[in-house]
Design an enzyme around this catalytic site. Structure first.
Site, short mmCIF file in Angstrom:
data_model
loop_
_atom_site.label_atom_id
_atom_site.label_comp_id
_atom_site.label_asym_id
_atom_site.label_seq_id
_atom_site.Cartn_x
_atom_site.Cartn_y
_atom_site.Cartn_z
N HIS A 1 -11.88 6.22 1.47
CA HIS A 1 -11.87 7.49 2.33
C HIS A 1 -11.71 8.70 1.39
O HIS A 1 -11.08 8.50 0.46
CB HIS A 1 -10.93 7.52 3.12
CG HIS A 1 -9.60 6.87 2.77
ND1 HIS A 1 -8.56 7.88 2.35
CD2 HIS A 1 -9.08 5.88 2.56
CE1 HIS A 1 -7.62 7.18 2.09
NE2 HIS A 1 -8.24 6.15 2.05
N GLU B 1 -11.12 0.97 -1.68
CA GLU B 1 -9.93 -0.12 -1.31
C GLU B 1 -10.58 -1.41 -0.94
O GLU B 1 -10.77 -1.70 0.28
CB GLU B 1 -8.77 0.32 -0.42
CG GLU B 1 -9.22 1.28 0.67
CD GLU B 1 -8.18 1.68 1.48
OE1 GLU B 1 -7.32 0.87 1.81
OE2 GLU B 1 -8.18 2.75 1.91
N HIS C 1 -7.56 10.65 5.77
CA HIS C 1 -8.91 10.02 6.02
C HIS C 1 -9.76 11.41 6.58
O HIS C 1 -9.85 11.63 7.62
CB HIS C 1 -8.86 9.04 7.06
CG HIS C 1 -8.30 7.93 6.76
ND1 HIS C 1 -9.07 6.63 6.28
CD2 HIS C 1 -6.83 7.55 6.40
CE1 HIS C 1 -8.19 6.01 6.02
NE2 HIS C 1 -6.98 6.14 6.02
N ASP D 1 -3.08 7.51 -2.98
CA ASP D 1 -3.25 6.29 -2.26
C ASP D 1 -3.47 5.20 -3.05
O ASP D 1 -4.73 4.92 -3.63
CB ASP D 1 -4.20 6.70 -0.96
CG ASP D 1 -4.19 5.46 -0.05
OD1 ASP D 1 -3.38 4.61 -0.17
OD2 ASP D 1 -5.21 5.69 0.99
N GLU E 1 -6.55 -1.01 -4.63
CA GLU E 1 -6.92 0.44 -4.39
C GLU E 1 -6.34 1.33 -5.22
O GLU E 1 -5.51 1.32 -5.77
CB GLU E 1 -6.20 0.83 -2.82
CG GLU E 1 -6.56 2.37 -2.33
CD GLU E 1 -6.01 2.61 -1.03
OE1 GLU E 1 -5.07 1.87 -0.60
OE2 GLU E 1 -6.67 3.53 -0.48
N ASP F 1 0.87 -1.29 0.02
CA ASP F 1 -0.05 -0.06 -0.11
C ASP F 1 0.89 1.22 0.14
O ASP F 1 1.58 1.38 0.76
CB ASP F 1 -0.72 -0.08 1.20
CG ASP F 1 -2.25 0.80 1.02
OD1 ASP F 1 -2.05 1.97 0.51
OD2 ASP F 1 -3.13 0.57 1.57
MN MN Z 1 -3.97 2.68 0.94
MN MN Z 2 -6.38 4.14 1.55
#
Ligand code: MN
Ligand code: MN
Length: 293
Positions: A157, A190, A165, A97, A278, A86
């Protein structure tokens, strides 16, 4: 609507993150030390002109998220494993992200496909006015049709500048209440798929932290505030600057006063193996722009 500057920052962060994804696929191999992977990819983010928006997460098998190498980590990639990488990149605080799952030794290929397909289908529905509950419904249905369970207590998010977030969450399951996504907003979606219960729990370990208060009474805290602002950081990032003992003391003390928030490593309740996919996107009138692909 986003101004040109903001949009360019999101796009730059996204294109760096996309390069890091490709590099991750090449270097996640049996026997490689996790700390090498973390350091190499984080360094590449910087050499490409971005900054890590959070420590590289490398979570194996039934670990769903929030593992990053602690200082002097000796862990290596097992011969057969599902490895979730990630990646967070920011440019002037605007974040990409993105995550992928690498199958080592051909384990869990169907599980990897399930989360990827759920993400793909979810992204196809995004446009101004789409409901978060609808997205969750698509993710849940896709993963269940593949024979697995979505993880219900992990979510996508909203992203804002220096805020990973930013309040609103996009579920991985159908929910009764929700909200409407609006043109110009940036989100990460995600989907997580698992052979287990579909719920993650905190383990007793944490290697990722975040400054929760701007009261910076020590040198270490001022350094964190200056370098990482309110974004997550790794204890590993501090030991190049301060002694390991000092870092451990400061973290222990300020986690207890809640000046520092810790992110425990998250494990699947029934020890099921977990896959994740994601991407980050910007909502458009009639679709979305995926920045991290
Ligand atoms: Mn992530
Ligand atoms: Mn994330």
């Amino acid at each position: 609507m986003l101004d040109t500057n903001t949009l360019n920052n999101y796009r730059n962060a996204g294109s760096i993150a996309a390069k890091i994804r490709e590099e991750a696929k090449k270097i996640v191999k049996e026997g490689t030390p996790l700390i090498k992977i973390c350091e190499k990819l984080e360094k590449k983010i910087i050499s490409e002109g971005g900054k890590p928006a959070f420590p590289l997460n490398i979570s194996i098998n039934n670990v769903a998220a929030h593992y990053t190498s602690p200082p002097e980590d000796k862990t290596t990639v097992p011969p057969r494993a599902l490895v979730k990488v990630d990646i967070g990149v920011h440019v002037n605080g605007f974040i990409a992200d993105t995550a992928l799952t690498v199958s080592v030794g051909k384990v869990g290929l169907e599980l990897v496909k399930a989360s990827e397909l759920a993400l793909e289908k979810a992204l196809k529905t995004i446009k101004d006015g789409v409901k978060s509950s609808q997205i969750g419904g698509i993710i849940e249905k896709t993963i269940k049709e593949s024979g697995f369970k979505p993880i219900s207590n992990l979510t996508g998010h909203l992203l804002e500048q220096y805020n990973l977030h930013a309040g609103k969450t996009i579920p991985n399951v159908k929910t009764r209440i929700g909200f409407t996504l609006k043109e110009g907003e940036a989100y990460a979606i995600e989907p997580f798929a698992t052979t287990g219960a579909g719920i993650v729990e905190d383990s007793k370990y944490s290697y990722i932290y975040r400054l929760a208060s701007q009261k910076t009474s020590t040198q270490v805290l001022s350094h964190i505030a200056r370098e990482f602002k309110t974004l997550p950081f790794a204890s590993r990032w501090l030991v190049s600057k301060f002694s390991k003992k000092r870092v451990e003391e400061v973290i222990k003390r300020y986690v207890s006063t809640r000046t520092i928030q810790s992110y425990p490593v998250l494990v699947e309740r029934e020890k099921g193996i977990v896959s994740q996919a994601e991407h980050t996107f910007i909502v458009k009138k009639n679709g979305c722009e995926v920045t991290s692909a």
